[in-house]
Write a protein that holds these residues in place. Structure first.
Motif, PDB file in Angstrom:
ATOM      1  N   GLN A  22      84.548  43.211 -21.735  1.00 14.27           N
ATOM      2  CA  GLN A  22      83.957  42.296 -20.754  1.00 14.27           C
ATOM      3  C   GLN A  22      83.099  41.246 -21.448  1.00 14.27           C
ATOM      4  O   GLN A  22      82.344  41.540 -22.376  1.00 14.27           O
ATOM      5  CB  GLN A  22      83.101  43.085 -19.758  1.00 14.27           C
ATOM      6  CG  GLN A  22      82.543  42.241 -18.639  1.00 14.27           C
ATOM      7  CD  GLN A  22      81.787  43.052 -17.601  1.00 14.27           C
ATOM      8  OE1 GLN A  22      81.285  42.500 -16.618  1.00 14.27           O
ATOM      9  NE2 GLN A  22      81.700  44.350 -17.803  1.00 14.27           N
ATOM     10  N   LEU A  23      83.250  40.005 -21.007  1.00 15.23           N
ATOM     11  CA  LEU A  23      82.447  38.914 -21.545  1.00 15.23           C
ATOM     12  C   LEU A  23      81.010  39.012 -21.059  1.00 15.23           C
ATOM     13  O   LEU A  23      80.736  39.555 -19.981  1.00 15.23           O
ATOM     14  CB  LEU A  23      83.035  37.566 -21.116  1.00 15.23           C
ATOM     15  CG  LEU A  23      84.411  37.198 -21.676  1.00 15.23           C
ATOM     16  CD1 LEU A  23      84.939  35.953 -20.966  1.00 15.23           C
ATOM     17  CD2 LEU A  23      84.356  36.966 -23.170  1.00 15.23           C
ATOM     18  N   ASP A  24      80.104  38.477 -21.849  1.00 20.48           N
ATOM     19  CA  ASP A  24      78.714  38.378 -21.432  1.00 20.48           C
ATOM     20  C   ASP A  24      78.631  37.484 -20.193  1.00 20.48           C
ATOM     21  O   ASP A  24      79.454  36.576 -20.007  1.00 20.48           O
ATOM     22  CB  ASP A  24      77.884  37.772 -22.563  1.00 20.48           C
ATOM     23  CG  ASP A  24      76.414  37.650 -22.197  1.00 20.48           C
ATOM     24  OD1 ASP A  24      75.701  38.661 -22.287  1.00 20.48           O
ATOM     25  OD2 ASP A  24      75.987  36.535 -21.818  1.00 20.48           O
ATOM     26  N   LYS A  25      77.664  37.720 -19.345  1.00 22.21           N
ATOM     27  CA  LYS A  25      77.573  36.963 -18.086  1.00 22.21           C
ATOM     28  C   LYS A  25      77.474  35.460 -18.321  1.00 22.21           C
ATOM     29  O   LYS A  25      77.918  34.670 -17.493  1.00 22.21           O
ATOM     30  CB  LYS A  25      76.375  37.447 -17.259  1.00 22.21           C
ATOM     31  CG  LYS A  25      75.014  37.169 -17.893  1.00 22.21           C
ATOM     32  CD  LYS A  25      73.892  37.649 -16.974  1.00 22.21           C
ATOM     33  CE  LYS A  25      72.529  37.342 -17.584  1.00 22.21           C
ATOM     34  NZ  LYS A  25      71.424  37.779 -16.670  1.00 22.21           N
ATOM     35  N   TRP A  75      86.796  37.574 -16.449  1.00 19.67           N
ATOM     36  CA  TRP A  75      86.036  38.819 -16.593  1.00 19.67           C
ATOM     37  C   TRP A  75      85.901  39.236 -18.048  1.00 19.67           C
ATOM     38  O   TRP A  75      84.843  39.668 -18.490  1.00 19.67           O
ATOM     39  CB  TRP A  75      86.718  39.941 -15.803  1.00 19.67           C
ATOM     40  CG  TRP A  75      85.994  41.250 -15.897  1.00 19.67           C
ATOM     41  CD1 TRP A  75      84.907  41.641 -15.172  1.00 19.67           C
ATOM     42  CD2 TRP A  75      86.286  42.340 -16.786  1.00 19.67           C
ATOM     43  NE1 TRP A  75      84.504  42.908 -15.545  1.00 19.67           N
ATOM     44  CE2 TRP A  75      85.338  43.360 -16.534  1.00 19.67           C
ATOM     45  CE3 TRP A  75      87.265  42.554 -17.760  1.00 19.67           C
ATOM     46  CZ2 TRP A  75      85.340  44.559 -17.227  1.00 19.67           C
ATOM     47  CZ3 TRP A  75      87.268  43.762 -18.462  1.00 19.67           C
ATOM     48  CH2 TRP A  75      86.308  44.756 -18.194  1.00 19.67           C
ATOM     49  N   GLY A  76      87.002  39.134 -18.803  1.00 17.58           N
ATOM     50  CA  GLY A  76      86.971  39.645 -20.166  1.00 17.58           C
ATOM     51  C   GLY A  76      87.743  38.802 -21.149  1.00 17.58           C
ATOM     52  O   GLY A  76      88.341  37.780 -20.806  1.00 17.58           O
ATOM     53  N   GLU A 103      83.673  42.530  -8.708  1.00 12.50           N
ATOM     54  CA  GLU A 103      82.272  42.907  -8.903  1.00 12.50           C
ATOM     55  C   GLU A 103      81.541  41.865  -9.749  1.00 12.50           C
ATOM     56  O   GLU A 103      80.426  41.445  -9.414  1.00 12.50           O
ATOM     57  CB  GLU A 103      82.195  44.279  -9.577  1.00 12.50           C
ATOM     58  CG  GLU A 103      80.781  44.766  -9.810  1.00 12.50           C
ATOM     59  CD  GLU A 103      80.731  46.122 -10.485  1.00 12.50           C
ATOM     60  OE1 GLU A 103      79.747  46.851 -10.264  1.00 12.50           O
ATOM     61  OE2 GLU A 103      81.672  46.457 -11.238  1.00 12.50           O
ATOM     62  N   ALA A 104      82.182  41.447 -10.843  1.00 13.55           N
ATOM     63  CA  ALA A 104      81.551  40.459 -11.717  1.00 13.55           C
ATOM     64  C   ALA A 104      81.419  39.106 -11.015  1.00 13.55           C
ATOM     65  O   ALA A 104      80.420  38.400 -11.181  1.00 13.55           O
ATOM     66  CB  ALA A 104      82.366  40.311 -13.006  1.00 13.55           C
ATOM     67  N   TRP A 105      82.431  38.747 -10.228  1.00 14.83           N
ATOM     68  CA  TRP A 105      82.397  37.471  -9.517  1.00 14.83           C
ATOM     69  C   TRP A 105      81.216  37.402  -8.557  1.00 14.83           C
ATOM     70  O   TRP A 105      80.492  36.405  -8.520  1.00 14.83           O
ATOM     71  CB  TRP A 105      83.711  37.259  -8.760  1.00 14.83           C
ATOM     72  CG  TRP A 105      83.681  36.054  -7.866  1.00 14.83           C
ATOM     73  CD1 TRP A 105      83.366  36.018  -6.529  1.00 14.83           C
ATOM     74  CD2 TRP A 105      83.927  34.688  -8.252  1.00 14.83           C
ATOM     75  NE1 TRP A 105      83.409  34.727  -6.056  1.00 14.83           N
ATOM     76  CE2 TRP A 105      83.749  33.894  -7.090  1.00 14.83           C
ATOM     77  CE3 TRP A 105      84.289  34.075  -9.441  1.00 14.83           C
ATOM     78  CZ2 TRP A 105      83.918  32.517  -7.099  1.00 14.83           C
ATOM     79  CZ3 TRP A 105      84.452  32.690  -9.454  1.00 14.83           C
ATOM     80  CH2 TRP A 105      84.278  31.930  -8.291  1.00 14.83           C
ATOM     81  N   LEU A 106      81.009  38.443  -7.770  1.00 14.59           N
ATOM     82  CA  LEU A 106      79.937  38.434  -6.778  1.00 14.59           C
ATOM     83  C   LEU A 106      78.556  38.358  -7.419  1.00 14.59           C
ATOM     84  O   LEU A 106      77.602  37.906  -6.783  1.00 14.59           O
ATOM     85  CB  LEU A 106      80.030  39.684  -5.896  1.00 14.59           C
ATOM     86  CG  LEU A 106      81.207  39.731  -4.920  1.00 14.59           C
ATOM     87  CD1 LEU A 106      81.168  41.021  -4.115  1.00 14.59           C
ATOM     88  CD2 LEU A 106      81.221  38.522  -3.993  1.00 14.59           C
ATOM     89  N   LYS A 107      78.444  38.784  -8.668  1.00  9.85           N
ATOM     90  CA  LYS A 107      77.164  38.737  -9.368  1.00  9.85           C
ATOM     91  C   LYS A 107      76.945  37.407 -10.086  1.00  9.85           C
ATOM     92  O   LYS A 107      75.862  37.158 -10.615  1.00  9.85           O
ATOM     93  CB  LYS A 107      77.090  39.864 -10.405  1.00  9.85           C
ATOM     94  CG  LYS A 107      77.032  41.261  -9.809  1.00  9.85           C
ATOM     95  CD  LYS A 107      77.001  42.301 -10.918  1.00  9.85           C
ATOM     96  CE  LYS A 107      76.938  43.717 -10.347  1.00  9.85           C
ATOM     97  NZ  LYS A 107      76.960  44.735 -11.429  1.00  9.85           N
ATOM     98  N   SER A 108      77.960  36.554 -10.102  1.00 11.85           N
ATOM     99  CA  SER A 108      77.919  35.334 -10.905  1.00 11.85           C
ATOM    100  C   SER A 108      77.325  34.147 -10.148  1.00 11.85           C
ATOM    101  O   SER A 108      77.286  34.117  -8.917  1.00 11.85           O
ATOM    102  CB  SER A 108      79.322  34.964 -11.380  1.00 11.85           C
ATOM    103  OG  SER A 108      80.103  34.475 -10.295  1.00 11.85           O
TER     104      SER A 108
END
Length: 234
Positions: A44-47, A61-62, A93-98
């Motif tokens: 996974q890539l860093d935010k 995501w990655g 999950e990652a999208w909603l946190k971005s």
């Protein structure tokens, strides 16, 4: 005593019937065992690196390497469509946190389509399966038939940047229903891998010509080359 033997037999039966990890054959409750799940998280890539500052916006995501590359290969070429579910959840999950998600209220999700010949050969469109899982997690609405791929294009990985653009010229058409009733919300494309962006640009141009806004694309992985460029641009 009899009850104890019965419980032991039931536990042994459950062990034998336990599903196996799609990637390593270890025992797993779902598609992936805990080990492979942890290994995928390392991809996974860093935010701060998930968003690539190009137009349309690119969210990945990655990094397309390691076990994530192996997982996408199994999903696409080894008849393992069930891998789309965890990958779509990771992406959602990652999208909603971005920050990308916070900048827009509603989106219509459109998976990048496959040509009908390739779809018949594979049996499923991996982007559509990822989009389905992504939408289950995010609550967005999906329009899987918004676009149709009408040209059987060459595999992109074997082409130069200029050849990729030429290869995908007029490759997509918008569906009659999507054209007749265009969405009020912007479109978010879903794909498995983002490389040079030629596919996304071609698909976006098809929608923009009909007055439909395109917010960007969310992909499971971004190629190493694009990842390096994204960091330099950032």
């Amino acid at each position: 005593m009899a009850r104890g033997i019965g419980n032991l037999a039931q536990n042994l039966l459950s062990l034998f019937l336990k599903s196996k990890c799609t990637l390593c054959d270890r025992p797993a409750q779902l598609q992936l065992c805990p080990y492979c799940h942890r290994q995928l998280q390392h991809c996974q890539l860093d935010k701060n690196d998930k968003i690539c500052c190009v137009k349309p916006l690119v969210f990945a995501w990655g990094s397309y390497s390691g076990l994530l590359k192996r997982a996408i290969t199994a999903l696409k070429y080894e008849n393992q469509p069930q891998l789309a579910q965890p990958l779509g959840y990771y992406l959602g999950e990652a999208w909603l946190k971005s920050a990308a998600a916070k900048n827009v209220k509603k989106l219509i999700v459109v998976p990048i389509p496959m040509h009908s010949a390739k779809l018949r050969q594979r049996g499923y469109n991996q982007a559509q399966l990822i989009a389905q899982s992504f939408c289950q997690f995010t609550g967005y609405k999906q329009q899987p038939l918004a676009l149709e791929r009408v040209r059987a294009t060459q595999a992109q990985f074997s082409l130069s940047k200029v050849q990729r653009e030429q290869n995908l010229a007029d490759a997509f058409v918008i569906s009659k229903n999507f054209s007749k009733y265009p969405p009020a919300s912007p479109v978010l494309f879903i794909d498995d891998i983002y490389t040079t962006g030629a596919t996304v640009r071609s698909a976006a141009q098809t929608l923009v010509r009909q007055g439909i806004k395109v917010y960007g694309v969310a992909a499971i992985a971004r190629s190493q080359t694009q990842y390096t460029k994204g960091r330099k641009q950032g």
